[in-house]
Design an enzyme around this catalytic site. Structure first.
Site, PDB file in Angstrom:
ATOM      1  N   SER A   5      10.349  -4.506   0.126  1.00 43.74           N
ATOM      2  CA  SER A   5      11.870  -3.788  -0.031  1.00 43.74           C
ATOM      3  C   SER A   5      12.488  -4.092   1.884  1.00 43.74           C
ATOM      4  O   SER A   5      12.815  -4.599   2.198  1.00 43.74           O
ATOM      5  CB  SER A   5      11.099  -2.192   0.266  1.00 43.74           C
ATOM      6  OG  SER A   5      11.883  -1.555   0.552  1.00 43.74           O
TER       7      SER A   5
ATOM      8  N   ASP B 280      12.317   0.118 -10.879  1.00 42.51           N
ATOM      9  CA  ASP B 280      12.584   0.338  -9.940  1.00 42.51           C
ATOM     10  C   ASP B 280      13.507   1.103 -10.056  1.00 42.51           C
ATOM     11  O   ASP B 280      14.931   0.883  -9.621  1.00 42.51           O
ATOM     12  CB  ASP B 280      13.105  -0.486  -8.467  1.00 42.51           C
ATOM     13  CG  ASP B 280      12.703  -0.426  -7.406  1.00 42.51           C
ATOM     14  OD1 ASP B 280      12.521   0.205  -7.222  1.00 42.51           O
ATOM     15  OD2 ASP B 280      12.611  -1.747  -6.594  1.00 42.51           O
TER      16      ASP B 280
ATOM     17  N   HIS C  70       9.433   0.403  -7.687  1.00 39.12           N
ATOM     18  CA  HIS C  70       9.423  -0.006  -5.986  1.00 39.12           C
ATOM     19  C   HIS C  70       8.006  -0.625  -5.608  1.00 39.12           C
ATOM     20  O   HIS C  70       7.956  -1.872  -4.658  1.00 39.12           O
ATOM     21  CB  HIS C  70       9.883   1.109  -5.266  1.00 39.12           C
ATOM     22  CG  HIS C  70      10.903   0.505  -4.193  1.00 39.12           C
ATOM     23  ND1 HIS C  70      11.556  -0.835  -3.966  1.00 39.12           N
ATOM     24  CD2 HIS C  70      10.506   0.497  -2.795  1.00 39.12           C
ATOM     25  CE1 HIS C  70      11.817  -0.719  -3.034  1.00 39.12           C
ATOM     26  NE2 HIS C  70      11.250  -0.630  -1.664  1.00 39.12           N
TER      27      HIS C  70
END
Length: 256
Positions: A78, A206, A234
């Site tokens: 991320s 995601d 995610h």
């Protein structure tokens, strides 16, 4: 034996690797985890982060501590992709491969903030929900914070165990939004970051960073290889930890 360095995402901490770390170690590898500045149990405050280097400082210190012959598999998740890219730019000889797991991935043309700012511009008010942006800094150097509220977080943890979502709600911390005021306007270098092998792991379910945006980042800055975990949200370290470890082991074998 390979050495993995795992970089967590925004608002999270080293704790989010608690399933992946023992799996990789059980396979005979060394794993280093740490908290980025003002995350996890790091005692700094977000106001202490005035530059991207400030945010990445714990990672830079980890890489600096390794010998000149040590090479690591750098794994970023991320928002952690941006400090990881900076670290790769500064220590390219210490990186055997950088793995971006549904991660923001800079290029060598634009400032490192470009992909995050592009992402902010791409999400609708409806999608943003309680993803909250705040501000700090000075009039001369205005900076932004980001915080993942429980509704936005739930979307990120859609296929993850409820216990991991509850844990995350308890442990969230404010993160710096990676704007050009934080990173400066210079791009990462072709000689540093641009010279390392990179692999991207797409997470197919995601809702935090949509698949089309993940694919756009890959088009924007092509990588050596793209892998996919089709049924991962995610947070693949929670929703698909075995599949994620399988990919990470294969990558380490392929890029010595």
């Amino acid at each position: 034996m390979k050495h993995y360095v795992l970089v967590h995402g925004g608002c999270h901490g080293a704790w989010c690797w608690y399933k992946v770390k023992p799996m990789l170690e059980h396979s005979g590898h060394r794993v280093t985890v740490f908290d980025l500045t003002a995350h996890g149990v790091n005692m700094s405050r977000v106001e202490d982060i005035q530059t991207l280097e400030d945010f990445a400082k714990p990672l830079l210190e980890v890489l600096e501590s390794f010998g000149s012959d040590d090479k690591v598999v750098l794994v970023a998740h991320s928002l952690g992709g941006i400090p990881a890219a900076l670290a790769a730019d500064m220590f390219p000889s210490k990186i055997s491969v950088a793995v971006f797991v549904t991660s923001f991935m800079p290029d060598t043309t634009n400032p490192p903030s470009y992909v995050f700012e592009k992402f902010l511009g791409s999400i609708t008010e409806e999608e943003r929900m309680d993803f909250e942006l705040g501000s700090y800094g000075t009039d001369d150097h205005p900076l932004k914070t980001a915080f993942l509220g429980p509704n936005y977080l739930k979307n990120m943890y859609l296929l993850s165990p409820i216990e991991d979502y509850e844990l995350a709600k308890m442990l969230m911390r404010v993160t710096p939004a990676i704007t050009s005021n934080l990173t400066g306007t210079k791009s990462l270098t072709a000689q540093g970051y641009g010279s390392i092998s990179r692999v991207y792991i797409v997470c197919g379910e995601d809702k935090g960073i949509r698949v089309d945006f993940q694919r756009w980042m890959i088009e924007n800055s092509p990588v050596k290889e793209v892998m996919e975990i089709k049924d991962a949200d995610h947070m693949p370290m929670f929703s698909k930890p075995h599949e994620l470890c399988d990919r990470l082991l294969k990558i380490a074998d392929k890029y010595p």
